[in-house]
Scaffold this motif. Structure first.
Motif, PDB file in Angstrom:
ATOM      1  N   LEU A  61       8.184  -9.620   0.578  1.00  0.00           N
ATOM      2  CA  LEU A  61       8.248  -8.168   0.815  1.00  0.00           C
ATOM      3  C   LEU A  61       8.385  -7.401  -0.500  1.00  0.00           C
ATOM      4  O   LEU A  61       7.883  -6.285  -0.633  1.00  0.00           O
ATOM      5  CB  LEU A  61       9.429  -7.839   1.739  1.00  0.00           C
ATOM      6  CG  LEU A  61       9.268  -8.246   3.203  1.00  0.00           C
ATOM      7  CD1 LEU A  61      10.563  -8.003   3.976  1.00  0.00           C
ATOM      8  CD2 LEU A  61       8.114  -7.493   3.861  1.00  0.00           C
ATOM      9  N   GLY A  62       9.061  -8.020  -1.479  1.00  0.00           N
ATOM     10  CA  GLY A  62       9.251  -7.360  -2.780  1.00  0.00           C
ATOM     11  C   GLY A  62       7.943  -7.093  -3.500  1.00  0.00           C
ATOM     12  O   GLY A  62       7.871  -6.209  -4.357  1.00  0.00           O
ATOM     13  N   VAL A  63       6.891  -7.856  -3.163  1.00  0.00           N
ATOM     14  CA  VAL A  63       5.578  -7.605  -3.774  1.00  0.00           C
ATOM     15  C   VAL A  63       5.053  -6.235  -3.325  1.00  0.00           C
ATOM     16  O   VAL A  63       4.396  -5.531  -4.082  1.00  0.00           O
ATOM     17  CB  VAL A  63       4.576  -8.723  -3.387  1.00  0.00           C
ATOM     18  CG1 VAL A  63       3.171  -8.414  -3.880  1.00  0.00           C
ATOM     19  CG2 VAL A  63       5.044 -10.070  -3.935  1.00  0.00           C
ATOM     20  N   PHE A  64       5.371  -5.860  -2.095  1.00  0.00           N
ATOM     21  CA  PHE A  64       4.791  -4.638  -1.518  1.00  0.00           C
ATOM     22  C   PHE A  64       5.765  -3.468  -1.464  1.00  0.00           C
ATOM     23  O   PHE A  64       5.359  -2.331  -1.274  1.00  0.00           O
ATOM     24  CB  PHE A  64       4.272  -4.935  -0.099  1.00  0.00           C
ATOM     25  CG  PHE A  64       3.241  -6.011  -0.086  1.00  0.00           C
ATOM     26  CD1 PHE A  64       1.912  -5.716  -0.374  1.00  0.00           C
ATOM     27  CD2 PHE A  64       3.573  -7.325   0.168  1.00  0.00           C
ATOM     28  CE1 PHE A  64       0.949  -6.711  -0.401  1.00  0.00           C
ATOM     29  CE2 PHE A  64       2.624  -8.328   0.155  1.00  0.00           C
ATOM     30  CZ  PHE A  64       1.307  -8.028  -0.131  1.00  0.00           C
ATOM     31  N   LEU A  65       7.045  -3.751  -1.588  1.00  0.00           N
ATOM     32  CA  LEU A  65       8.035  -2.673  -1.484  1.00  0.00           C
ATOM     33  C   LEU A  65       8.847  -2.573  -2.766  1.00  0.00           C
ATOM     34  O   LEU A  65       9.756  -3.358  -3.012  1.00  0.00           O
ATOM     35  CB  LEU A  65       8.973  -2.927  -0.299  1.00  0.00           C
ATOM     36  CG  LEU A  65       8.476  -2.473   1.057  1.00  0.00           C
ATOM     37  CD1 LEU A  65       9.373  -2.996   2.160  1.00  0.00           C
ATOM     38  CD2 LEU A  65       8.379  -0.958   1.147  1.00  0.00           C
ATOM     39  N   SER A  66       8.479  -1.620  -3.583  1.00  0.00           N
ATOM     40  CA  SER A  66       9.182  -1.370  -4.833  1.00  0.00           C
ATOM     41  C   SER A  66       9.229   0.152  -4.984  1.00  0.00           C
ATOM     42  O   SER A  66       8.351   0.840  -4.453  1.00  0.00           O
ATOM     43  CB  SER A  66       8.380  -2.023  -5.964  1.00  0.00           C
ATOM     44  OG  SER A  66       9.019  -1.846  -7.183  1.00  0.00           O
ATOM     45  N   PRO A  67      10.207   0.705  -5.697  1.00  0.00           N
ATOM     46  CA  PRO A  67      10.296   2.174  -5.752  1.00  0.00           C
ATOM     47  C   PRO A  67       9.004   2.845  -6.225  1.00  0.00           C
ATOM     48  O   PRO A  67       8.689   3.952  -5.800  1.00  0.00           O
ATOM     49  CB  PRO A  67      11.438   2.416  -6.743  1.00  0.00           C
ATOM     50  CG  PRO A  67      12.290   1.200  -6.644  1.00  0.00           C
ATOM     51  CD  PRO A  67      11.345   0.064  -6.385  1.00  0.00           C
TER      52      PRO A  67
END
Lengths: 570, 88
Positions: free
Chosen positions: A276-282
């Protein structure tokens, strides 16, 4: 171009070495974010400060096209697809504050916790800005992709249940909490059972597994094309829930992730939070639908986190924040000034290519200077507007610890179309190269190299750019209707011309003897650089007569307008 | 049997000729992606060179930052490919 090919993997030791604290940089980032808050939100009212326009006027500065009606600075940075809960200024305030919180956490937390913190803050930020239901559906959709690309037992049936719960409860969220919980629980049970007894056995069959993976990754394209065609056959119009819309805007990055997966770059047992961190970053939150390929796929995100001293990254991020501020504040003003200046010199220009196309399609006569100048300054307008927003996005990735290449790197310095492509839209170009150029290039090793290069370039710059880049966007912007397809199809000459132009530039670059001299060196060849840069930008601007065309116009009319740019009046 | 030193020399000569730089010195460990190649056209031309010069057939997955990191890593890749043309 540090991120060419996504960068090399970085070790945990290197990340720890790159994690030294220097508190001055923290203050600098927070200071710049405060400037953004002051310029583009209503924080002046909350803090009892004069509004930006009042402050400017007190200093004797009076400029047009900088301030908006509420006396702060007009901004292109916004939170897309959400006009229900907040005003744009409120949304921006939440965004800038959220970026500040994410930055402080990622700066000071231990390396092992940094990315989890970024993910958590981004989810909270997205919930505040988009509402719980929107983000629940977005996360559920991504969990579905995760479970298909990385199947197995262990916690995964539980994740399937969670995805079912999120999707089920999101769909009835407006009907009240109890119903949402009941519906979510039902969907959770169905999700877990469906995954355990249907999807997992299906993924055990290699051919079916590869079909399922493609369907998951290409779900956005499949849905919008199927919806448009059914609409054309007389069916109703499909509308997408917010969370699905947000997920579909990830389609290019999903393709990049899938390519990394096919190339064996993604660990099979990747934890859900890392996925998920690949797609959800500030950096993904502002202008969700702009520069969607920033961050690319798994390898780029993974290999570039703390790949350099974080304080160096912050310095680069602050530079981009600074340039973005200049573009956003003065972009409109600069464009208007250019239009007025040229008109004062008896050179008639239109504000936009669209206006020029409409005037010409309705029988108006235009001169070659009008066509050339209008198309040239419209490129300038779009570049500054685009550059401001994508610089802010990349700047946010940088201050959060990612060695992210600028999406936009002074494209007016490009002396050929290959360089322009790279300087104008670096991450999007990387997407097209990896998703279309390389597959075509390596599928025909036995043909002549010039043919190989031309066909690969056309596959990327024309076909990929048209179908996967712009056609799908047309559905998201203009709704899933057959008319949206009919609107975008006549723009095909733009994509053919850009593909041909880039192909010719590539062949020329490969055949000419490379010089030790770099473009823009101060020597007797400098005028040639200026001429090449002008020619590149002018060609790029001119082909936009096929893109920003009048709705009722014809390809023949667009071609006539294009030829007027070369002094040919038909 | 391919001679790694010869492969390395030929790759180095290619970079010196195709992407000349007057402001830097090319060594076996120079970071090609950060300090030498300028754009994806450079990657394509390097790929074409490796295929024609060493008779290997490259695949999309071979175009990655690990192989293109330096002359040393490209040499190791070519040596591996010559030893095992069909292997991963």
């Amino acid at each position: 171009m540090s991120g060419l090919l996504g960068g090399a993997p970085v070790t945990p030791e290197e990340q720890r070495r790159n994690n030294g604290h220097r508190h001055g940089w923290v203050l600098a980032v927070l200071g710049v974010l405060f400037v953004y808050l002051y310029c583009f939100t209503h924080i002046d009212r909350r803090l009892g400060l004069p509004a930006p326009q009042d402050l400017a006027e007190r200093m004797g500065i009076r400029v047009d096209h900088v301030f908006d009606s509420d006396r702060n600075v007009d901004s292109e940075i916004h939170v897309s697809y959400n006009a229900e809960t907040y005003s744009n200024d409120d949304e921006r305030m939440v965004l800038f504050l959220g970026v500040g919180v994410a930055f402080v956490l990622v700066y000071y937390l231990p390396v092992a916790w940094k990315r989890q913190a970024l993910l958590a803050v981004t989810v909270v930020l997205a919930v505040v800005l988009y509402g719980w239901a929107g983000i629940a559906l977005f996360v559920a959709a991504h969990m579905g992709v995760y479970l298909i690309l990385h199947p197995g037992l262990g916690p995964r049936p539980g994740y399937a249940a969670l995805a079912g719960f999120l999707a089920g409860s999101a769909m009835v969220s407006k009907s009240g909490g109890m119903l949402a919980v009941m519906y979510g629980t039902l969907w959770a049970a169905m999700g877990a059972a469906f995954y355990r007894f249907v999807v997992l056995p299906g993924l055990g069959v290699p051919r079916l597994a590869s079909v399922l993976r493609v369907v998951a990754v290409q779900s956005a394209m499949i849905v919008v094309f199927a919806g448009a065609i059914l609409n054309g056959l007389g069916g109703g119009e499909w509308s997408l829930p917010l969370g699905v819309m947000l997920f579909f805007w990830n389609w290019e990055r999903l393709m990049m992730y899938h390519i990394d997966h096919q190339d064996g770059l993604v660990p099979e047992d990747i934890p859900l939070d890392r996925y998920l961190g690949v797609f959800l970053s500030p950096g993904t939150i502002p202008n969700w639908n702009w520069g969607v390929t920033i961050g690319q796929g798994y390898a780029y995100v993974e290999n570039n986190f703390l790949a350099e001293d974080k304080n160096h990254l912050i310095r680069k991020g602050l530079q981009l924040y600074g340039v973005a501020l200049v573009y956003i504040v003065f972009g409109d003003w600069g464009h208007e000034w250019l239009v007025k200046f040229l008109r004062s010199q008896d050179l008639y220009v239109f504000h936009r290519v669209k206006n020029l196309s409409r005037y010409f399609a309705n029988g108006g006569e235009v001169s070659t200077p009008t066509v050339l100048l209008t198309t040239f300054i419209d490129v300038f307008r779009w570049m500054v507007l685009w550059g401001g927003v994508v610089h802010f996005k990349v700047g946010t990735w940088l201050v959060c610890g990612y060695k992210c290449d600028p999406y936009f790197n002074r494209p007016w310095m490009a002396t050929n179309l290959v360089t322009l492509w790279s300087r104008f839209t670096f991450h999007y170009r990387e997407f097209l190269v990896r998703a279309f150029y390389y597959p075509a290039f390596f599928a025909m090793p036995k043909v002549a190299r010039s043919v190989r290069i031309v066909l690969s370039t056309l596959a990327a710059a024309t076909f990929g750019n048209f179908v996967w880049g712009h056609m799908s966007e047309a559905f998201f912007y203009k709704r899933i209707r057959f008319e949206s397809l009919l609107d975008i199809l006549p723009t095909w000459p733009y994509f053919v011309l850009i593909g041909v132009g880039i192909s010719v530039s590539e062949l020329w670059l490969l055949r000419k003897k490379r010089l030790r001299r770099k473009p823009w060196t101060l020597d007797k060849w400098l005028p040639l650089d200026v001429l090449a840069a002008y020619g590149t930008l002018q060609f790029y601007g001119l082909i936009h007569v096929f893109f920003y065309r009048h709705d009722g116009g014809s390809t023949w009319n667009d071609t006539r307008l294009f030829l007027i740019g070369f002094g040919i009046h038909l | 049997m391919a001679d790694p030193a010869d492969i390395s020399r030929r790759i180095g000569e290619f970079f010196e000729a195709e992407f000349p730089r007057s402001d830097a010195v090319l060594t076996d460990t120079t970071d090609l992606l950060r300090d030498w190649l300028v754009d994806s056209a450079g990657i394509v031309s390097t790929t074409l060179f490796l295929e024609s010069e060493f008779g290997i057939q490259m695949r999309r997955a071979d175009i990655n930052a690990v192989h293109f990191q330096s002359i040393r890593s490209l040499t190791a890749y070519v040596v591996g490919r010559l030893a095992n043309p069909r292997g991963k």
